[in-house]
Structure formats: structure tokens, C-alpha cells
Design a protein around this motif. Structure first.
Motif, PDB file in Angstrom:
ATOM      1  N   MET A  69       0.828  -1.211   0.000  1.00  0.00           N
ATOM      2  CA  MET A  69       0.000   0.000   0.000  1.00  0.00           C
ATOM      3  C   MET A  69       0.860   1.258   0.000  1.00  0.00           C
ATOM      4  N   LEU A  70       1.938   1.244   0.795  1.00  0.00           N
ATOM      5  CA  LEU A  70       2.811   2.411   0.845  1.00  0.00           C
ATOM      6  C   LEU A  70       3.534   2.624  -0.478  1.00  0.00           C
ATOM      7  N   ALA A  71       3.800   1.541  -1.187  1.00  0.00           N
ATOM      8  CA  ALA A  71       4.509   1.648  -2.466  1.00  0.00           C
ATOM      9  C   ALA A  71       3.688   2.371  -3.526  1.00  0.00           C
ATOM     10  N   THR A  72       2.376   2.418  -3.353  1.00  0.00           N
ATOM     11  CA  THR A  72       1.552   3.138  -4.327  1.00  0.00           C
ATOM     12  C   THR A  72       1.780   4.638  -4.268  1.00  0.00           C
ATOM     13  N   GLY A  73       2.282   5.157  -3.153  1.00  0.00           N
ATOM     14  CA  GLY A  73       2.512   6.584  -3.005  1.00  0.00           C
ATOM     15  C   GLY A  73       1.276   7.374  -2.628  1.00  0.00           C
ATOM     16  N   VAL A  74       0.131   6.713  -2.544  1.00  0.00           N
ATOM     17  CA  VAL A  74      -1.105   7.430  -2.209  1.00  0.00           C
ATOM     18  C   VAL A  74      -1.090   7.862  -0.744  1.00  0.00           C
ATOM     19  N   ILE A  75      -0.528   7.045   0.134  1.00  0.00           N
ATOM     20  CA  ILE A  75      -0.494   7.371   1.564  1.00  0.00           C
ATOM     21  C   ILE A  75       0.947   7.365   2.043  1.00  0.00           C
ATOM     22  N   ARG A  76       1.175   8.088   3.119  1.00  0.00           N
ATOM     23  CA  ARG A  76       2.480   8.074   3.792  1.00  0.00           C
ATOM     24  C   ARG A  76       2.238   8.162   5.293  1.00  0.00           C
ATOM     25  N   PRO A  77       2.845   7.273   6.061  1.00  0.00           N
ATOM     26  CA  PRO A  77       2.603   7.281   7.517  1.00  0.00           C
ATOM     27  C   PRO A  77       3.257   8.487   8.173  1.00  0.00           C
ATOM     28  N   THR A  78       2.462   9.289   8.850  1.00  0.00           N
ATOM     29  CA  THR A  78       2.963  10.472   9.546  1.00  0.00           C
ATOM     30  C   THR A  78       2.687  10.430  11.048  1.00  0.00           C
ATOM     31  N   GLN A  79       1.831   9.505  11.476  1.00  0.00           N
ATOM     32  CA  GLN A  79       1.485   9.391  12.893  1.00  0.00           C
ATOM     33  C   GLN A  79       1.611   7.933  13.317  1.00  0.00           C
ATOM     34  N   GLN A  80       1.542   7.710  14.623  1.00  0.00           N
ATOM     35  CA  GLN A  80       1.616   6.361  15.173  1.00  0.00           C
ATOM     36  C   GLN A  80       0.379   6.089  16.013  1.00  0.00           C
ATOM     37  N   ALA A  81      -0.135   4.880  15.909  1.00  0.00           N
ATOM     38  CA  ALA A  81      -1.293   4.470  16.696  1.00  0.00           C
ATOM     39  C   ALA A  81      -1.205   2.965  16.920  1.00  0.00           C
ATOM     40  N   ALA A  82      -1.627   2.526  18.096  1.00  0.00           N
ATOM     41  CA  ALA A  82      -1.570   1.100  18.443  1.00  0.00           C
ATOM     42  C   ALA A  82      -2.917   0.420  18.289  1.00  0.00           C
ATOM     43  N   THR A  83      -4.001   1.186  18.300  1.00  0.00           N
ATOM     44  CA  THR A  83      -5.345   0.609  18.228  1.00  0.00           C
ATOM     45  C   THR A  83      -6.180   1.372  17.208  1.00  0.00           C
ATOM     46  N   PRO A  84      -7.241   0.753  16.726  1.00  0.00           N
ATOM     47  CA  PRO A  84      -8.145   1.473  15.814  1.00  0.00           C
ATOM     48  C   PRO A  84      -8.770   2.707  16.462  1.00  0.00           C
ATOM     49  N   GLN A  85      -8.971   2.668  17.778  1.00  0.00           N
ATOM     50  CA  GLN A  85      -9.545   3.831  18.475  1.00  0.00           C
ATOM     51  C   GLN A  85      -8.610   5.029  18.407  1.00  0.00           C
ATOM     52  N   GLU A  86      -7.314   4.785  18.549  1.00  0.00           N
ATOM     53  CA  GLU A  86      -6.355   5.869  18.441  1.00  0.00           C
ATOM     54  C   GLU A  86      -6.325   6.426  17.018  1.00  0.00           C
ATOM     55  N   ALA A  87      -6.442   5.539  16.043  1.00  0.00           N
ATOM     56  CA  ALA A  87      -6.487   5.997  14.655  1.00  0.00           C
ATOM     57  C   ALA A  87      -7.726   6.852  14.398  1.00  0.00           C
ATOM     58  N   MET A  88      -8.853   6.454  14.966  1.00  0.00           N
ATOM     59  CA  MET A  88     -10.072   7.234  14.814  1.00  0.00           C
ATOM     60  C   MET A  88      -9.938   8.614  15.448  1.00  0.00           C
ATOM     61  N   GLU A  89      -9.266   8.690  16.587  1.00  0.00           N
ATOM     62  CA  GLU A  89      -9.060   9.984  17.249  1.00  0.00           C
ATOM     63  C   GLU A  89      -8.183  10.895  16.404  1.00  0.00           C
ATOM     64  N   LEU A  90      -7.139  10.337  15.802  1.00  0.00           N
ATOM     65  CA  LEU A  90      -6.291  11.126  14.911  1.00  0.00           C
ATOM     66  C   LEU A  90      -7.067  11.601  13.693  1.00  0.00           C
ATOM     67  N   LEU A  91      -7.966  10.749  13.211  1.00  0.00           N
ATOM     68  CA  LEU A  91      -8.793  11.109  12.063  1.00  0.00           C
ATOM     69  C   LEU A  91      -9.740  12.257  12.428  1.00  0.00           C
ATOM     70  N   ARG A  92     -10.317  12.184  13.609  1.00  0.00           N
ATOM     71  CA  ARG A  92     -11.264  13.218  14.035  1.00  0.00           C
ATOM     72  C   ARG A  92     -10.580  14.564  14.235  1.00  0.00           C
ATOM     73  N   ARG A  93      -9.356  14.539  14.733  1.00  0.00           N
ATOM     74  CA  ARG A  93      -8.627  15.772  14.987  1.00  0.00           C
ATOM     75  C   ARG A  93      -7.944  16.320  13.749  1.00  0.00           C
TER      76      ARG A  93
END
Length: 369
Positions: A69-93
Motif C-alpha cells: 500500500m505504501l509503495a503506491t505513493g497514495v499514503i504516507r505514515p505520519t502518525q503512530q497508533a496502536a489501536t483502531p480507536q487511536e487511529a479514529m481519534e487522529l482522524l477526528r482531529r
């Protein structure tokens, strides 16, 4: 028709345009600006979307899938999260636009043919939503390679689910209406105050103001405050029409919506005041306002995705108040975030207001010349 007199008038107009630097800049600058912006800065093929990867499986297959997925260049990881809930919080903010979640039972789901990966996307921007869907439908070569080695079933696009938040219906009005608040305030507030000081000179009122004991700061602030009330009225009108006609939600605090509008209003008003200290006529003030309004519309993320622009253009767009306001208003209205959580953009608007007001006051002189 006397051709000699006609030629004299034409020559007079050409000389007058040559002396008017603002008009000369518009003759050359507008086509150059539009060509550069549309040809270089505007790009609908999104690359480098801010993302977070939540790989709870930690297997060779899941790592290969993520790398693919990263090789497509569409996304690049800029944050870290251990759970889907943390990812959702980053998305909301608004810290990320896409979250890739690989569950702990990834391998079993892959073998069973069930949904094995979830792509969480900020659907408030329909262009980002389309890019995430395209990412989920891309062929996964690494997954195929791993499946050949292990004998397990490869991950197909049907096993990658896309979950769109904040605008699951993909209605463009949900994305456009909040941005229209910023566009209208930018156009009107800069224009109103851009002609404020010039109008006083042209009508002869500057002589009366010079004779008063008003200080420069009092005069400039007094010019700004009435237009701030007008800006709040315009904000209320757009919000009311958005709610009644287009059913645009306000998931966050209404007070935060108005506070964000106030930040943009004062930023634009102080910018207009700075323009009014430079312009020599109302027409010049309107011309200079156009040079601010066009980049704001094209580079702020209102019409075209911010993530698709080159880095140099993104740095330029960070100077524009509308860029920060769009992040604030969409975060509050569509994602339910608070201004405290969006503090970087709040500070940017406050800093812009202070700088523009300081420059405007320092440039203004209570003299007719």
C-alpha cells in the motif's frame, strides 16, 4: 473621425497604464499566476496523504500488504497508533486523512476469504475518499508473492473494506458549504477594509480625521470592528441556508464555529487594512484584493485537494488565512473536533492578524500625502 486625435488618446491611455504599476502587474501577473497555479500547483491525483498504520497482526503477510500500500505513493505514515480507536481519534482531529487497520486475526481472515483489512478515511473531503477507494482496489503484488511462498490465499480487493466517516453519502455540499463561509468572508472582508482608508481620502474625510485626537491604533481598530459584525451576519446566513437547504451537519460546538469565523474575519480585515494603506484609489484596492483572493481560492484546499499540491506550493498556502480556516471549520462542523484540538491553525490565524495589524498601523500616517 480624426485619426490623429484618436491616436493621441490611445497613446495617453498606454502611458497612463505604464505609470499605474498595479494595472501593469494585473496585465502580466494574472495570466502568469493562473498558468502557474493550474499547470503546476493544481493536481487531482492525490499522493502522500497523511496516514497511520495499525498492524495488530505483525505477520509477514500483513507487513507485505502494508508495504504494498505504501509503495503506491497514495499514503504516507505520519502518525503512530496502536489501536483502531487511536487511529479514529487522529482522524477526528484532522491529523491524518487515512488509517489502515490490520486486525490480529488477519491470516485467518485471509484464508477464509473474509474482510481482512479496513481503510478508515476522512470522508468530509470527497476527493480524499475517492483516493482511498482507489487505493483499496489496487492489485497487491506483495500479497500475491507472500501467498505463493506460504500457500495461503492472497488478499483480494474485495477483502479490503473502506469505511468512510463524516460523509458516508459522499455529498459534495457537506464539503463545500463550510468552505463557502471562508470564501465569502475572504472576499468581502478584505474588499471592505481594502477601500476603507482610500475612501476617506477620496471623499475628503481624511482632513477631519486628522484634526481629531484619534491615534493611529484607535482609527484602525475602529475601522475594523463594524465590519466584524457584518462578517458574523454573513456567517449566520450561510450556516442557516446550509442547514435548511443542504442539510449540512454541525457536529461540533456552534460557539467554536463562530470563534473560528471571528479568527478569519479579523485576519482578513487586518489584511484589507494593510492593502488600504498601500493603494492610492479604490480601484487599486480592488485590484490588489484580487491578487489575494485568487490564490486563496485555488491553494487553500477549497476547490482542489491540498495534498495534491507540490510542497513549495503547500508552504505558500500556509501563509493564507483561508487555508487554516478551512481546517478549523471542517474539523468543527464535520468531524466534531474542538478548537483546542486544532490549536496549530488557531495560532496561525492569530499570528497572521497580529502581523498584518502591526504592519497596517506602522504604514498609516495621519497626513494627506
Amino acid at each position: 473621425m480624426n485619426w490623429r486625435r484618436l491616436g493621441a488618446i490611445m497613446l495617453k491611455e498606454l502611458r497612463q497604464m505604464r505609470r499605474d504599476r498595479i494595472t501593469l502587474a494585473m496585465i502580466i501577473g494574472i495570466p502568469v499566476m493562473q498558468l502557474v497555479l493550474f499547470g503546476y500547483a493544481i493536481n487531482l491525483n492525490l499522493r502522500g496523504l497523511d496516514a497511520v498504520i495499525v498492524d495488530q497482526a505483525g505477520t509477514s503477510g500483513s507487513r507485505a500488504l502494508v508495504m504494498d500500500m505504501l509503495a503506491t505513493g497514495v499514503i504516507r505514515p505520519t502518525q503512530q497508533a496502536a489501536t483502531p480507536q487511536e487511529a479514529m481519534e487522529l482522524l477526528r482531529r484532522g491529523r491524518i486523512s487515512v488509517g489502515v487497520v490490520v486486525p490480529s486475526d488477519f491470516e485467518r481472515r485471509r484464508v477464509d476469504g473474509r474482510e481482512a483489512v479496513q481503510v478508515l478515511v476522512d470522508g468530509s473531503d470527497t476527493v480524499v475518499q475517492s483516493a482511498a477507494i482507489q487505493l483499496a482496489q489496487m492489485p497487491l503484488d506483495s500479497s500475491t508473492y507472500v501467498s505463493q511462498l506460504t500457500g495461503a490465499r492472497e488478499v483480494t480487493p474485495r477483502q479490503i473494506g473502506v469505511v468512510s466517516f463524516y460523509n458516508p453519502e459522499r455529498r459534495s455540499a457537506v464539503n463545500i458549504v463550510p468552505g463557502l463561509i471562508g470564501v465569502i468572508l475572504t472576499m468581502t472582508m478584505v474588499l471592505f477594509t481594502g477601500v476603507a482608508i482610500v475612501r476617506e481620502r477620496e471623499r475628503g474625510n481624511m482632513e477631519l480625521l486628522i484634526a481629531t485626537p484619534l491615534s493611529r491604533s484607535e482609527l484602525m481598530v475602529g475601522k475594523v470592528l463594524p465590519y466584524a459584525v457584518i462578517g458574523l451576519v454573513q456567517t449566520t446566513v450561510v450556516l442557516a441556508l446550509g442547514l435548511t437547504l443542504f442539510r449540512v451537519p454541525i457536529r461540533g460546538s456552534v460557539l467554536d464555529v463562530y470563534l473560528a469565523a471571528v479568527l478569519l474575519i479579523f485576519a482578513n480585515l487586518t489584511l484589507g487594512l494593510l492593502i488600504s494603506t498601500k493603494a492610492k484609489s479604490q480601484f487599486q484596492a480592488m485590484q490588489m484584493t484580487f491578487f489575494v483572493f485568487l490564490p486563496s481560492i485555488l491553494l487553500s484546499g477549497f476547490m482542489f485537494p491540498f495534498a495534491g499540491m507540490p510542497k513549495l506550493v503547500q508552504w505558500l498556502a500556509e501563509v493564507l488565512p483561508l487555508t487554516h480556516f478551512l481546517r478549523l471549520i471542517r474539523g468543527v462542523m464535520l468531524r466534531g473536533a474542538g478548537l483546542v484540538e486544532l490549536w496549530p491553525d488557531v495560532l496561525a490565524l492569530l499570528a497572521f492578524t497580529v502581523v498584518m495589524m502591526t504592519l497596517a498601523i506602522s504604514r498609516f500616517r495621519k497626513r494627506l500625502d
